[in-house]
Design an enzyme around this catalytic site. Structure first.
Site, PDB file in Angstrom:
ATOM      1  N   TYR A  67       0.832  -1.199   0.000  1.00 30.69           N
ATOM      2  CA  TYR A  67       0.000   0.000   0.000  1.00 30.69           C
ATOM      3  C   TYR A  67       0.868   1.251   0.000  1.00 30.69           C
ATOM      4  O   TYR A  67       0.623   2.187  -0.782  1.00 30.69           O
ATOM      5  CB  TYR A  67      -0.909  -0.027   1.227  1.00 30.69           C
ATOM      6  CG  TYR A  67      -1.900   1.106   1.299  1.00 30.69           C
ATOM      7  CD1 TYR A  67      -2.982   1.157   0.430  1.00 30.69           C
ATOM      8  CD2 TYR A  67      -1.775   2.119   2.251  1.00 30.69           C
ATOM      9  CE1 TYR A  67      -3.913   2.190   0.494  1.00 30.69           C
ATOM     10  CE2 TYR A  67      -2.692   3.151   2.331  1.00 30.69           C
ATOM     11  CZ  TYR A  67      -3.758   3.192   1.452  1.00 30.69           C
ATOM     12  OH  TYR A  67      -4.673   4.216   1.525  1.00 30.69           O
ATOM     13  N   LYS A  98       0.914   4.135  -2.958  1.00 32.33           N
ATOM     14  CA  LYS A  98       0.569   5.528  -2.715  1.00 32.33           C
ATOM     15  C   LYS A  98       1.760   6.456  -2.961  1.00 32.33           C
ATOM     16  O   LYS A  98       1.585   7.622  -3.366  1.00 32.33           O
ATOM     17  CB  LYS A  98       0.023   5.702  -1.297  1.00 32.33           C
ATOM     18  CG  LYS A  98      -1.332   5.035  -1.083  1.00 32.33           C
ATOM     19  CD  LYS A  98      -2.405   5.583  -2.020  1.00 32.33           C
ATOM     20  CE  LYS A  98      -3.791   5.038  -1.707  1.00 32.33           C
ATOM     21  NZ  LYS A  98      -4.836   5.606  -2.580  1.00 32.33           N
TER      22      LYS A  98
END
Length: 260
Positions: A153, A157
């Site tokens: 993640y 991002k």
């Protein structure tokens, strides 16, 4: 900010989720005609969505269909908000390649495809606006700092953060009046938080979801988690002419979390 977006056409992905639905409602409240897009066949009961298209953000053909429909129906696209995203909470050593690729596909390739396919329509729309059209990417503080059990993640991002900056510079170099910025929330009070907290419990980082949640608010100097409307207000600002000098920026909305 009421009326700040009058007459503008906005497309919001992930519009059936907690943050996406609030962004749709907030943009509509500022006068925008909001088009929602998400995986479900219908928009559900979310307020603010005037039109809705089913969209898998990882599907290039689906993106072409949706942007084509927006152009045919409205002739313009002034605001594009990439909200759709997923998180896999797992130890790095246990993360499957499939889960890694899925996060990259939704969190990075989705905004890439949307930006790519909408660029020419937004370029033409932006020429008619004082400060151009606006793309807002919902990133995360996880794109700025690391977090255990979030390797994929965080990587996705961080990639979205840099894609935002590169796209902003490229559009300016090409003379396109399209501003591109990202928003970086920390913990937001949605169902995703409970999912993350449960995974922390599963991996022995906390005794219970309740205990994990109790530790979240004090970790933010402001003393609470963000609510979806906190993020939606930041998006509304970036989409408006009030943010006309913001371009390639990473707007952190985290209650002081990354200031520590």
């Amino acid at each position: 900010m009421t009326g700040a977006l009058d007459g503008r056409i906005a497309l919001v992905t992930g519009s059936t989720g907690g943050i996406g639905s609030e962004i749709a409602r907030t943009l509509a409240g500022a006068g925008a005609h909001v088009i929602g897009a998400d995986i479900p066949e219908s928009p559900g009961t979310g307020e603010g969505v005037a039109d809705y298209h089913q969209l898998d953000v990882t599907d290039e053909a689906a993106w072409s269909r949706v942007i084509g429909a927006v152009e045919a129906e409205h002739g313009q696209l002034d605001i594009l908000v990439h909200v759709a995203g997923i998180v896999v909470v797992e130890k790095l050593e246990n993360t499957s390649l499939a889960d890694w690729k899925k996060q990259m596909a939704v969190n990075v390739e989705g905004p890439f495809l949307g930006t790519k396919i909408a660029a020419q329509l937004m370029r033409r729309s932006g020429e008619k606006l004082p400060h151009g059209a606006a793309i807002v990417n919902i990133a995360s503080v996880a794109g700025l700092i690391g977090s255990p059990l979030h390797t994929g993640y965080c990587a996705s991002k961080a990639a979205l953060t840099m894609m935002t900056k590169a796209a902003a510079l490229e559009f300016s170099a090409l003379g396109y009046k399209i501003r591109v910025n990202s928003v970086h929330p920390s913990g937001v009070n949605t169902g995703m938080v409970d999912h993350i907290m449960q995974r922390f419990v599963d991996e022995g980082f906390a005794e219970s979801v309740e205990a994990a949640r109790e530790g979240l608010a004090p970790a933010h100097p402001i003393g609470r988690l963000a609510e979806p409307e906190d993020i939606a207000k930041a998006v509304r600002f970036l989409a408006s002419d009030d943010a006309g000098y913001m371009h390639g920026s990473a707007l952190v909305v985290d209650g002081g979390f990354t200031a520590q």
